[in-house]
Design a protein around this motif. Structure first.
Motif, short mmCIF file in Angstrom:
data_model
loop_
_atom_site.label_atom_id
_atom_site.label_comp_id
_atom_site.label_asym_id
_atom_site.label_seq_id
_atom_site.Cartn_x
_atom_site.Cartn_y
_atom_site.Cartn_z
N ARG A 1 0.71 -1.08 -0.05
CA ARG A 1 0.09 0.07 -0.11
C ARG A 1 1.16 1.34 0.03
O ARG A 1 1.75 1.23 0.97
N GLU A 2 0.74 2.30 -0.94
CA GLU A 2 1.38 3.51 -1.06
C GLU A 2 0.98 4.28 0.38
O GLU A 2 0.08 4.05 0.70
N GLY A 3 1.93 5.33 0.47
CA GLY A 3 1.91 6.01 1.50
C GLY A 3 0.85 7.09 1.43
O GLY A 3 0.15 7.28 0.21
N LEU A 4 0.65 7.76 2.43
CA LEU A 4 -0.37 8.90 2.43
C LEU A 4 -0.14 9.90 1.45
O LEU A 4 -1.00 10.50 0.74
N SER A 5 1.16 10.29 1.00
CA SER A 5 1.74 11.25 -0.05
C SER A 5 1.03 10.98 -1.11
O SER A 5 0.59 11.93 -2.06
N VAL A 6 1.00 9.53 -1.61
CA VAL A 6 0.36 9.18 -2.66
C VAL A 6 -1.16 9.45 -2.92
O VAL A 6 -1.64 9.93 -4.07
N THR A 7 -1.80 9.22 -1.91
CA THR A 7 -3.32 9.48 -1.77
C THR A 7 -3.50 10.67 -1.98
O THR A 7 -4.44 11.06 -2.63
N LEU A 8 -2.82 11.63 -1.41
CA LEU A 8 -3.16 13.05 -1.41
C LEU A 8 -2.76 13.62 -2.55
O LEU A 8 -3.18 14.53 -3.09
N TYR A 9 -1.73 13.12 -3.26
CA TYR A 9 -1.27 13.48 -4.82
C TYR A 9 -2.53 13.31 -5.59
O TYR A 9 -2.86 14.06 -6.20
N TRP A 10 -3.07 11.98 -5.42
CA TRP A 10 -4.17 11.75 -6.40
C TRP A 10 -5.37 12.69 -6.01
O TRP A 10 -6.37 12.88 -7.06
N LEU A 11 -5.74 12.69 -4.78
CA LEU A 11 -6.80 13.49 -4.51
C LEU A 11 -6.76 15.19 -4.98
O LEU A 11 -7.59 15.61 -5.66
N SER A 12 -5.47 15.52 -4.95
CA SER A 12 -5.08 16.95 -5.62
C SER A 12 -5.55 16.69 -6.90
O SER A 12 -6.12 17.75 -7.49
N VAL A 13 -5.03 15.73 -7.63
CA VAL A 13 -5.41 15.71 -9.14
C VAL A 13 -6.61 15.53 -9.60
O VAL A 13 -7.20 16.39 -10.45
N LEU A 14 -7.36 15.07 -8.69
CA LEU A 14 -8.89 14.79 -8.82
C LEU A 14 -9.79 15.97 -8.63
O LEU A 14 -10.52 16.45 -9.23
N LEU A 15 -9.24 16.77 -7.55
CA LEU A 15 -9.89 17.96 -7.08
C LEU A 15 -9.50 19.07 -8.35
O LEU A 15 -10.59 19.80 -8.65
N LEU A 16 -8.54 19.20 -8.84
CA LEU A 16 -8.09 20.10 -9.90
C LEU A 16 -8.86 19.66 -11.11
O LEU A 16 -9.64 20.71 -11.69
N HIS A 17 -9.31 18.49 -11.59
CA HIS A 17 -10.07 18.24 -12.58
C HIS A 17 -11.37 18.51 -12.25
O HIS A 17 -12.15 18.91 -13.08
N LEU A 18 -11.98 18.33 -11.08
CA LEU A 18 -13.37 18.63 -10.64
C LEU A 18 -13.44 19.91 -10.71
O LEU A 18 -14.35 20.76 -11.17
N ASP A 19 -12.51 20.71 -10.32
CA ASP A 19 -12.77 22.28 -10.13
C ASP A 19 -12.61 23.10 -11.69
O ASP A 19 -13.33 23.84 -11.94
N GLU A 20 -11.49 22.54 -12.48
CA GLU A 20 -11.24 23.28 -13.66
C GLU A 20 -12.05 22.78 -14.83
O GLU A 20 -12.09 23.44 -15.77
N GLU A 21 -12.33 21.58 -14.82
CA GLU A 21 -12.85 20.97 -16.01
C GLU A 21 -14.34 20.45 -15.66
O GLU A 21 -15.11 20.54 -16.71
N ILE A 22 -14.86 20.49 -14.54
CA ILE A 22 -16.33 20.22 -14.61
C ILE A 22 -17.17 21.27 -13.86
O ILE A 22 -17.93 21.71 -14.47
N VAL A 23 -16.65 21.98 -12.76
CA VAL A 23 -17.25 22.97 -12.23
C VAL A 23 -17.17 24.31 -12.96
O VAL A 23 -18.10 25.21 -13.25
N GLU A 24 -15.88 24.67 -13.61
CA GLU A 24 -15.69 25.77 -14.42
C GLU A 24 -16.55 25.80 -15.56
O GLU A 24 -17.16 26.67 -16.17
N ASP A 25 -16.88 24.43 -16.19
CA ASP A 25 -17.73 24.21 -17.43
C ASP A 25 -18.99 24.56 -17.35
O ASP A 25 -20.00 24.73 -18.12
N LEU A 26 -19.41 24.86 -15.91
CA LEU A 26 -20.88 25.22 -15.74
C LEU A 26 -21.16 26.54 -15.80
O LEU A 26 -22.17 27.16 -15.81
N ASP A 27 -20.10 27.42 -15.25
CA ASP A 27 -20.16 28.64 -15.23
C ASP A 27 -20.83 29.35 -16.44
O ASP A 27 -20.41 29.13 -17.78
N PRO A 28 -21.64 30.24 -16.27
CA PRO A 28 -22.36 31.12 -17.49
C PRO A 28 -21.36 31.60 -18.62
O PRO A 28 -21.84 31.69 -19.46
N LYS A 29 -20.23 32.10 -18.00
CA LYS A 29 -19.40 32.64 -18.63
C LYS A 29 -18.85 31.71 -19.77
O LYS A 29 -18.50 31.99 -20.97
N LYS A 30 -19.08 30.41 -19.75
CA LYS A 30 -18.62 29.52 -20.53
C LYS A 30 -19.87 28.92 -21.31
O LYS A 30 -19.80 28.22 -22.50
#
Length: 161
Positions: free
Chosen positions: A79-108
């Motif tokens: 099992r990888e360490g906590l740092s790898v879990t936190l890395y993947w959470l960061s990547v997924l949160l970036l995807h969620l914020d910049e590619e999913i949430v931002e795409d809902l903004d009326p400006k887009k």
């Protein structure tokens, strides 16, 4: 077997597992894998055919991996360490914020889909802002956990295995 073949074989296993979860979501839960669109789930007997076939595919691929890559069994238990879990959470949160949430903004959405009524625009802007705040709370939690993990590792208790 080359490293490329080994990585491809393991990536295929992960892809089969993820696709199987999505098929089950569609067939049993009646939910689209790409949205919350409601679907008509299959009856138990119809699903059983899919479940048996998916389980067999997974078992066959795992058997092939055990045969061709016996050294991977020891990696499955690691099992990888906590740092790898936190890395993947960061990547997924970036995807969620910049590619999913931002795409809902009326400006887009307005340039893509046309004008909105003021009340519609306000509702979407409010929702997008709330979603950004939720992502930010999760990012802050990742950072708290990251700092906590660093402190624990400094004391020699931060290994996650």
């Amino acid at each position: 077997m080359t490293d490329g073949h080994k990585r491809h074989l393991m990536a295929t296993l992960l892809a089969v597992e993820e696709t199987s979860r999505q098929i089950e979501q569609v067939a049993c839960e009646g939910r689209s894998p790409s949205s919350n669109q409601k679907l008509t789930p299959l009856d138990a007997a119809s699903w059983a055919v899919f479940a048996d076939s998916l389980r067999q595919m997974h078992n066959d691929l795992q058997a092939c991996i055990r045969q061709l890559l016996p050294e991977t069994q020891q990696h499955e238990e690691h099992r990888e360490g906590l740092s790898v879990t936190l890395y993947w959470l960061s990547v997924l949160l970036l995807h969620l914020d910049e590619e999913i949430v931002e795409d809902l903004d009326p400006k887009k959405t307005v340039p893509k889909f046309g004008p909105l009524e003021p009340v519609e625009r306000e509702a979407l802007e409010t929702t997008v802002a709330q979603m950004h705040r939720a992502v930010e709370r999760m990012r802050q939690q990742v950072e708290r956990l990251r700092r906590q993990g660093v402190q624990e590792e400094g004391r020699g208790t931060g290994k996650n295995k």
